[in-house]
Design an enzyme around this catalytic site. Structure first.
Site, mmCIF file in Angstrom:
data_model
loop_
_atom_site.group_PDB
_atom_site.id
_atom_site.type_symbol
_atom_site.label_atom_id
_atom_site.label_comp_id
_atom_site.label_asym_id
_atom_site.label_seq_id
_atom_site.Cartn_x
_atom_site.Cartn_y
_atom_site.Cartn_z
ATOM 1 N N GLU A 25 78.917 62.520 66.502
ATOM 2 C CA GLU A 25 79.686 63.200 65.201
ATOM 3 C C GLU A 25 79.359 62.342 64.041
ATOM 4 O OE1 GLU A 25 83.648 61.572 64.719
ATOM 5 O OE2 GLU A 25 83.733 60.881 66.877
ATOM 6 N N LYS A 87 86.692 64.570 55.803
ATOM 7 C CA LYS A 87 87.195 64.739 57.312
ATOM 8 C C LYS A 87 87.205 66.242 57.534
ATOM 9 C CE LYS A 87 90.389 63.093 60.765
ATOM 10 N NZ LYS A 87 91.790 62.346 60.704
ATOM 11 N N VAL A 107 85.602 64.755 66.334
ATOM 12 C CA VAL A 107 85.329 65.356 67.780
ATOM 13 C C VAL A 107 85.447 66.913 67.896
ATOM 14 C CG1 VAL A 107 86.084 65.365 70.149
ATOM 15 C CG2 VAL A 107 85.709 63.147 68.907
ATOM 16 N N ASP A 139 102.807 64.915 66.286
ATOM 17 C CA ASP A 139 101.220 64.596 65.614
ATOM 18 C C ASP A 139 100.278 64.449 66.855
ATOM 19 O OD1 ASP A 139 98.682 63.665 64.721
ATOM 20 O OD2 ASP A 139 99.472 61.901 63.612
ATOM 21 N N ALA A 142 93.832 67.821 67.183
ATOM 22 C CA ALA A 142 93.237 69.019 67.348
ATOM 23 C C ALA A 142 91.963 68.665 68.389
ATOM 24 C CB ALA A 142 92.558 69.680 66.123
ATOM 25 N N ASP A 143 91.898 67.378 68.645
ATOM 26 C CA ASP A 143 90.566 67.315 69.646
ATOM 27 C C ASP A 143 90.861 67.723 70.915
ATOM 28 O OD1 ASP A 143 89.314 65.883 67.559
ATOM 29 O OD2 ASP A 143 89.477 63.701 68.446
ATOM 30 N N LYS A 160 91.790 54.693 71.384
ATOM 31 C CA LYS A 160 92.781 53.439 71.215
ATOM 32 C C LYS A 160 94.186 53.604 71.460
ATOM 33 C CE LYS A 160 89.491 52.194 67.635
ATOM 34 N NZ LYS A 160 88.864 53.218 66.817
HETATM 35 N N1 PSU Z 1 89.533 57.615 66.989
HETATM 36 C C1 PSU Z 1 88.537 56.344 66.758
HETATM 37 N N2 PSU Z 1 87.733 56.538 66.026
HETATM 38 C C2 PSU Z 1 87.224 57.628 65.146
HETATM 39 C C3 PSU Z 1 88.242 58.905 65.469
HETATM 40 C C4 PSU Z 1 89.246 58.871 66.229
HETATM 41 O O1 PSU Z 1 88.927 55.462 67.739
HETATM 42 O O2 PSU Z 1 86.380 57.589 64.475
HETATM 43 C C5 PSU Z 1 87.870 59.833 64.476
HETATM 44 C C6 PSU Z 1 87.366 60.677 65.333
HETATM 45 O O3 PSU Z 1 86.208 61.730 64.633
HETATM 46 C C7 PSU Z 1 88.340 61.887 65.930
HETATM 47 C C8 PSU Z 1 89.432 61.928 64.942
HETATM 48 O O4 PSU Z 1 87.769 63.074 66.285
HETATM 49 O O5 PSU Z 1 89.195 60.567 64.196
HETATM 50 C C9 PSU Z 1 90.762 62.316 65.382
HETATM 51 O O6 PSU Z 1 91.348 62.505 63.916
HETATM 52 P P1 PSU Z 1 92.912 62.996 64.109
HETATM 53 O O7 PSU Z 1 93.712 61.896 65.095
HETATM 54 O O8 PSU Z 1 93.479 63.099 62.755
HETATM 55 O O9 PSU Z 1 92.625 64.235 65.082
HETATM 56 MN MN MN Z 2 96.799 64.084 63.622
#
Ligand code: PSU
Ligand code: MN
Length: 305
Positions: A25, A87, A107, A139, A142-143, A160
């Site tokens: 990614e 992003k 992701v 929240d 979308a992953d 995390k």
């Molecule tokens: N969590 C991490 N490191 C990251 C991300 C998430 O520990 O770099 C990044 C990845 O690209 C993941 C995205 O797909 O953040 C998820 O963002 P959101 O929670 O806004 O969907």
């Molecule tokens: Mn989110």
């Protein structure tokens, strides 16, 4: 073939000759690490995949083109521009393509573009999931939806604890996404090898991972799967220390009213600032570790075909 998709010649040749390919990614490059460590890591991760017998395909959106396989120049561009590159999650894709813009793929969008290109295995650091307090904020990354609908295996170091790890696993169970621990019974929490949550299965070899993926494809199951690979012991962080840092970051985000797509980048930036070089070093090492496992699994999968 998708008219917006550019597959590099190297990746195209690999795919048509059953040479194993691993997707990577670009949010991790543009948003996940500072320059120049992000560039250095992106190059080292690609090399680790080559050393393990597979071809790397770093994925991004450049000038509205969906790219599978980047040149060094393109990787440098993403690393130098950093957070100037938006992003890009699933909901951003059509806007960015129509307006010929750049996007750092998460992701979600990396899985989508990998699947369009015909790539089955993808290595990253951590995935998004159900955030703490999601019962009121809703929240949820979308992953998780992408894992439910796109047949790509994602190799990560768990998630995390900025997330609610228990709810993330419940969500994946509801969506039918298998969580495969690599030589572990417990879900790793990115910086640490363990959390208190159980994975679905403890898998011992890349060959076994490949055969589970193959079975899923042959059963025509539409979703993907998640492989969770603990950070090497040597680079893991003290659980109490990192949990304290993460709790403080979550409290700060709540106090400042951070919402939506800003939440994850804000929390990650806070952790980085407080922990300094320690967490960055761990982060780099776990990504390399995941790239090697993904490449070995891609090699095993190509032998099963
Ligand atoms: N969590 C991490 N490191 C990251 C991300 C998430 O520990 O770099 C990044 C990845 O690209 C993941 C995205 O797909 O953040 C998820 O963002 P959101 O929670 O806004 O969907
Ligand atoms: Mn989110």
């Amino acid at each position: 073939m998708n008219r917006y998709l550019d597959i590099s010649n190297e990746v195209k040749n690999a795919l048509s000759n059953n040479v194993p390919v691993v997707a990577l990614e670009s949010t991790i490059i543009s948003h996940g690490m500072p320059y120049p460590q992000n560039l250095d890591t992106a190059i080292r991760v690609e090399q680790a995949i080559r050393d393990s017998g597979a071809v790397p395909a770093t994925i991004a959106i450049i000038g509205g083109r969906l790219k599978a396989g980047l040149t060094l120049k393109e990787i440098e561009y993403l690393a130098k521009e950093g957070t100037n590159i938006p992003k890009a999650s699933r909901r951003d894709l059509s806007y960015l393509v129509a307006n010929k813009k750049d996007g750092a793929t998460t992701v979600t969008t990396t899985m989508m573009i990998a699947h369009m290109a015909g790539i089955s295995i993808f290595a990253t650091g951590g995935i998004g999931g159900v955030h703490r307090g999601a019962e009121t904020t809703m929240d949820i990354s979308a992953d998780l939806e992408e894992l439910a609908q796109t047949p790509v295996m994602v190799v990560c170091a768990g998630a995390k604890s900025i997330l609610d790890l228990g709810l993330t696993l419940e969500y994946l169970e509801t969506k039918g996404v298998p969580v495969l621990g690599y030589k572990t019974d417990l879900l790793p929490a990115f910086y640490t090898r363990e959390s208190s949550f159980k994975v679905d299965y403890n898998v011992q070899t890349p060959e076994e991972l490949a055969s589970i993926f193959k079975a899923s494809k042959e059963l025509s199951l539409k979703g993907g799967m998640l492989v969770v690979n603990p950070i090497p012991e040597k680079y893991s962080m003290d659980r109490e220390y990192i949990d304290g840092v993460i709790d403080a970051a979550v409290n700060k985000a709540n106090a400042l009213g951070i919402k939506g797509k800003e939440t994850t980048p804000f929390l990650l930036a806070e952790i980085k600032e407080v922990t300094g070089g320690d967490s960055l070093k761990s982060n780099i090492e776990l990504v390399l570790n995941n790239a090697r496992l993904a490449a070995r699994t891609a090699v095993a999968l190509s032998r099963l075909k």
